[in-house]
Design a protein around this motif. Structure first.
Motif, PDB file in Angstrom:
ATOM      1  N   LEU A  63      -7.303   8.810  -8.922  1.00  0.00           N
ATOM      2  CA  LEU A  63      -5.845   8.853  -8.879  1.00  0.00           C
ATOM      3  C   LEU A  63      -5.308   9.992  -9.742  1.00  0.00           C
ATOM      4  O   LEU A  63      -4.372  10.700  -9.353  1.00  0.00           O
ATOM      5  N   ARG A  64      -5.904  10.193 -10.907  1.00  0.00           N
ATOM      6  CA  ARG A  64      -5.491  11.312 -11.766  1.00  0.00           C
ATOM      7  C   ARG A  64      -5.734  12.651 -11.069  1.00  0.00           C
ATOM      8  O   ARG A  64      -4.941  13.585 -11.187  1.00  0.00           O
ATOM      9  N   ALA A  65      -6.835  12.735 -10.318  1.00  0.00           N
ATOM     10  CA  ALA A  65      -7.137  13.973  -9.596  1.00  0.00           C
ATOM     11  C   ALA A  65      -6.091  14.242  -8.512  1.00  0.00           C
ATOM     12  O   ALA A  65      -5.674  15.387  -8.306  1.00  0.00           O
ATOM     13  N   VAL A  66      -5.658  13.192  -7.817  1.00  0.00           N
ATOM     14  CA  VAL A  66      -4.622  13.345  -6.794  1.00  0.00           C
ATOM     15  C   VAL A  66      -3.314  13.801  -7.433  1.00  0.00           C
ATOM     16  O   VAL A  66      -2.640  14.714  -6.929  1.00  0.00           O
ATOM     17  N   ARG A  67      -2.956  13.182  -8.561  1.00  0.00           N
ATOM     18  CA  ARG A  67      -1.708  13.573  -9.240  1.00  0.00           C
ATOM     19  C   ARG A  67      -1.782  15.004  -9.737  1.00  0.00           C
ATOM     20  O   ARG A  67      -0.784  15.731  -9.724  1.00  0.00           O
ATOM     21  N   ALA A  68      -2.959  15.436 -10.197  1.00  0.00           N
ATOM     22  CA  ALA A  68      -3.097  16.783 -10.739  1.00  0.00           C
ATOM     23  C   ALA A  68      -2.978  17.846  -9.658  1.00  0.00           C
ATOM     24  O   ALA A  68      -2.434  18.933  -9.894  1.00  0.00           O
ATOM     25  N   ARG A  69      -3.445  17.541  -8.461  1.00  0.00           N
ATOM     26  CA  ARG A  69      -3.551  18.568  -7.423  1.00  0.00           C
ATOM     27  C   ARG A  69      -2.524  18.453  -6.301  1.00  0.00           C
ATOM     28  O   ARG A  69      -2.191  19.447  -5.657  1.00  0.00           O
ATOM     29  N   LYS A  70      -2.010  17.235  -6.061  1.00  0.00           N
ATOM     30  CA  LYS A  70      -1.206  17.052  -4.852  1.00  0.00           C
ATOM     31  C   LYS A  70       0.203  16.525  -5.092  1.00  0.00           C
ATOM     32  O   LYS A  70       1.079  16.706  -4.243  1.00  0.00           O
TER      33      LYS A  70
ATOM     34  N   HIS B 217       0.828  -1.206   0.000  1.00  0.00           N
ATOM     35  CA  HIS B 217       0.000   0.000   0.000  1.00  0.00           C
ATOM     36  C   HIS B 217       0.861   1.254   0.000  1.00  0.00           C
ATOM     37  O   HIS B 217       1.947   1.279   0.568  1.00  0.00           O
ATOM     38  N   VAL B 218       0.345   2.312  -0.636  1.00  0.00           N
ATOM     39  CA  VAL B 218       0.917   3.651  -0.579  1.00  0.00           C
ATOM     40  C   VAL B 218      -0.151   4.571  -0.011  1.00  0.00           C
ATOM     41  O   VAL B 218      -1.269   4.638  -0.545  1.00  0.00           O
ATOM     42  N   ARG B 219       0.182   5.269   1.068  1.00  0.00           N
ATOM     43  CA  ARG B 219      -0.764   6.203   1.682  1.00  0.00           C
ATOM     44  C   ARG B 219      -0.172   7.605   1.644  1.00  0.00           C
ATOM     45  O   ARG B 219       0.975   7.812   2.022  1.00  0.00           O
ATOM     46  N   PHE B 220      -0.999   8.557   1.195  1.00  0.00           N
ATOM     47  CA  PHE B 220      -0.595   9.956   1.147  1.00  0.00           C
ATOM     48  C   PHE B 220      -1.641  10.795   1.859  1.00  0.00           C
ATOM     49  O   PHE B 220      -2.821  10.741   1.510  1.00  0.00           O
ATOM     50  N   ASP B 221      -1.198  11.515   2.897  1.00  0.00           N
ATOM     51  CA  ASP B 221      -2.124  12.282   3.750  1.00  0.00           C
ATOM     52  C   ASP B 221      -3.256  11.401   4.262  1.00  0.00           C
ATOM     53  O   ASP B 221      -4.432  11.823   4.332  1.00  0.00           O
ATOM     54  N   GLY B 222      -2.920  10.160   4.601  1.00  0.00           N
ATOM     55  CA  GLY B 222      -3.898   9.232   5.167  1.00  0.00           C
ATOM     56  C   GLY B 222      -4.762   8.518   4.152  1.00  0.00           C
ATOM     57  O   GLY B 222      -5.541   7.635   4.525  1.00  0.00           O
ATOM     58  N   GLN B 223      -4.661   8.866   2.876  1.00  0.00           N
ATOM     59  CA  GLN B 223      -5.485   8.244   1.834  1.00  0.00           C
ATOM     60  C   GLN B 223      -4.707   7.132   1.147  1.00  0.00           C
ATOM     61  O   GLN B 223      -3.559   7.319   0.741  1.00  0.00           O
TER      62      GLN B 223
END
Length: 360
Positions: A99-106, A83-89
């Motif tokens: 996933l694309r939305a996370v890459r675009a914004r974070k 697993h990979v967790r970023f900011d708890g997600q």
């Protein structure tokens, strides 16, 4: 401190029956045995955490799995297991759209070969990530201009990428990445000339002082890793063999492989008083009126202080309490030992020993 990024038992296997290959690896099967069956284990059981505002460096030779590991952190490659967790997600459980939305914004990546759009101006390149996020044009140009200024490119906003040097192009890529919370940097400076590479390292450290971004930085250069990393993970054959600070890895290598990496490192650029001081004070904890050091005093400065004294250097903490002493021969031992083996804490002390420190 809660981690911003967490990798938990990550595996990436290429080839036939990858899930079965993971089970075999967990049972102790060797990577080479899998390769003989036509399966490549690129990353094996990798776990680590990255704290907010930390530069976490992953280093290793070509083929060690570091770039594959990086691409699993933002979902460019799907882990075979883990697993990979970023900011708890949990990113491994997201749909492609989310996933694309996370890459675009974070999450942004800074590549080795700049990855700029040749048909877009410098400011358009820097603002591209913001455009993907849907930020209005005036706002994204303002923010991109600020990022370019931070990266030393004020005045170049209307230029084209082919008008810039390699180092300047990489600065544009870095400015573009500053719009997100997590920066993934894949050997971002390795294509640059040595002097420009050093300048980019300086630039990154300066930016980090003010912006406090969370960064995962991939490199095969140990000196670069030691200079940039708050913490460093050393990879070999798909596995992380040691994780720690630069001092941990230099002074306490986990095995012969790590020790062989560190033997040519300029130790004076890495070590601080906390790494070389003798903490066996034998009851001498008096305050010192002489010239002293702190645990964070650099090795070079420590040598300069020692040269001005006739007794060991006293190391005081923030409360002015004596926490260690550094005899001169201990400095010489750390600097001169080609194998990087620390001098024993039982080494004879300078004439006068701790008593001289306490009396000063």
């Amino acid at each position: 401190m809660e981690a911003t990024l967490e990798a938990e038992h990550l595996y990436k296997v290429f080839g036939r029956r990858p899930d079965e290959a993971v089970r075999r690896l967990e049972d102790g099967v060797d990577r080479e045995e899998l390769r003989a069956d036509g399966t490549t284990a690129a990353v094996i059981d990798a776990s680590f955490t990255v704290a907010p505002g930390q530069i976490f460096v992953v280093m290793g030779l070509s083929g060690s799995g570091k770039s594959t590991l990086l691409r699993m952190l933002n979902g460019l490659l799907e882990p075979t297991a883990g697993h990979v967790r970023f900011d708890g997600q949990d990113l491994t459980g997201l749909s492609d759209r989310d996933l694309r939305a996370v890459r675009a914004r974070k999450i942004s990546m800074v590549f080795q070969h700049f990855a700029l759009f040749p048909h877009r101006s410098v400011i358009e390149n820097a603002a591209y990530g913001l455009a993907v996020q849907g930020v209005p044009r005036a706002e994204r140009e303002r923010r991109a201009g600020e990022a370019l200024a931070l990266c030393g490119l004020a005045g170049w906003e209307k230029s084209w990428p082919d008008e810039l040097s390699g180092g300047m192009q990489q600065r544009v890529g870095l400015a573009r990445a500053l719009a997100t919370d997590l920066l993934l940097m894949d050997e971002s400076f390795s294509a640059l000339d040595p002097l420009i590479r050093r300048d980019m390292q300086d630039q990154l450290l300066q930016l980090q002082q003010s912006l406090k971004k969370t960064i995962v930085f991939i490199t095969h250069d140990l000196n670069e890793a030691m200079r940039l990393g708050d913490r460093i993970a050393v990879m070999r054959d798909g596995r992380i063999v040691q994780t720690g600070t630069a001092e941990d890895i230099l002074v306490r290598p986990a095995d012969d492989y790590v020790a062989s990496f560190t033997k040519d490192v300029d130790r004076s650029r890495v070590l601080t008083a906390s790494a070389v001081m003798d903490t066996d004070l034998r009851g001498d904890e008096a305050d010192c009126a002489c010239e002293t050091a702190t645990p964070d005093t650099s090795f070079g400065e420590l040598c300069a202080i020692s040269a001005r004294l006739t007794h060991p250097v006293a190391v005081l903490d923030a409360k002015h309490k004596l926490v260690g002493v550094v005899p001169r021969q201990r400095l010489v031992g750390f600097l001169g030992d080609e194998q990087g083996t620390p001098v024993s804490c039982d080494s004879p002390r300078d004439a006068g020993g701790d008593k001289a420190v306490a009396r000063a």
